[in-house]
Design a protein around this motif. Sequence first.
Motif, short mmCIF file in Angstrom:
data_model
loop_
_atom_site.label_atom_id
_atom_site.label_comp_id
_atom_site.label_asym_id
_atom_site.label_seq_id
_atom_site.Cartn_x
_atom_site.Cartn_y
_atom_site.Cartn_z
N LYS A 154 0.12 5.66 -12.94
CA LYS A 154 1.01 5.35 -11.82
C LYS A 154 2.34 4.76 -12.30
CE LYS A 154 -2.51 4.18 -8.37
NZ LYS A 154 -2.90 3.14 -7.40
N ALA B 275 1.79 2.95 -4.92
CA ALA B 275 1.52 4.32 -5.37
C ALA B 275 2.13 4.62 -6.73
CB ALA B 275 2.06 5.32 -4.34
N ALA C 230 0.83 -1.21 0.00
CA ALA C 230 0.00 0.00 0.00
C ALA C 230 0.86 1.26 0.00
CB ALA C 230 -0.93 0.00 1.21
N ASP C 231 0.60 2.11 -0.99
CA ASP C 231 1.26 3.42 -1.12
C ASP C 231 2.78 3.34 -1.30
OD1 ASP C 231 -1.23 4.73 -0.82
OD2 ASP C 231 -1.08 4.50 1.35
N ARG C 232 3.28 2.23 -1.78
CA ARG C 232 4.73 2.04 -1.93
C ARG C 232 5.23 2.48 -3.30
NH1 ARG C 232 6.18 1.50 3.26
NH2 ARG C 232 5.38 -0.36 4.22
N ARG C 233 6.54 2.82 -3.34
CA ARG C 233 7.24 3.09 -4.60
C ARG C 233 7.96 1.82 -5.02
NH1 ARG C 233 8.69 7.44 -6.83
NH2 ARG C 233 10.84 6.77 -7.11
#
Length: 195
Positions: free
Chosen positions: A93, A66, A42-45
Amino acid sequence: MMRIITGSARGTKLIAPTGELTRPTAERTKEAVFSMLQNELADRRVLDLFGGSGQMGLEALSRGAAHAVFVDHERSAIDVITKNAAHTRLSHKAEILRADSVGFLRSYRGAPFHLIFLDPPYAAGIVPQCLALIAEKKLLSTGGIVVCETGDPDAVFADNTALQVQYTVLRRSRYGAAHVCLLTPCEVADREGTL
């Protein structure tokens, strides 16, 4: 047949580059890897360094990452990743770059990644070089994970003891011919098998 397993693009079929230069990760292997990573997305690069079809990075995006950077030096792979990103509706994204993977690691100046997929051609033998550059350039964020897929478990470090002390092995698994090794920088894990 490749497809996105779950998330926003669940069930979307993916195409692969033609020819023998790209070896897509097997469905069983991909499912096992993402089962290990389910709480790390979740919400990671994300960096999908040897992009191929882009299926690993796209699966991560589908599951809530993300942003993902896809790197491949083959024009055919870049075209396929671009099509797959559009087909999964995840293009917004995705950053897709045609570049040599080692050269990309040497020149990258952006924010560190939370998750890096390293799945080069098995015969290339460049996983240790990539891991050394990731450590040297601090391309992995605190608590970040590198997922290495190789044809031989010894190919991850290739007897490089100086490199081994920079990473902690979180998990090793074998799926047919594929050996998967999850690593994290030593300072953020102090024992094997924390996942």
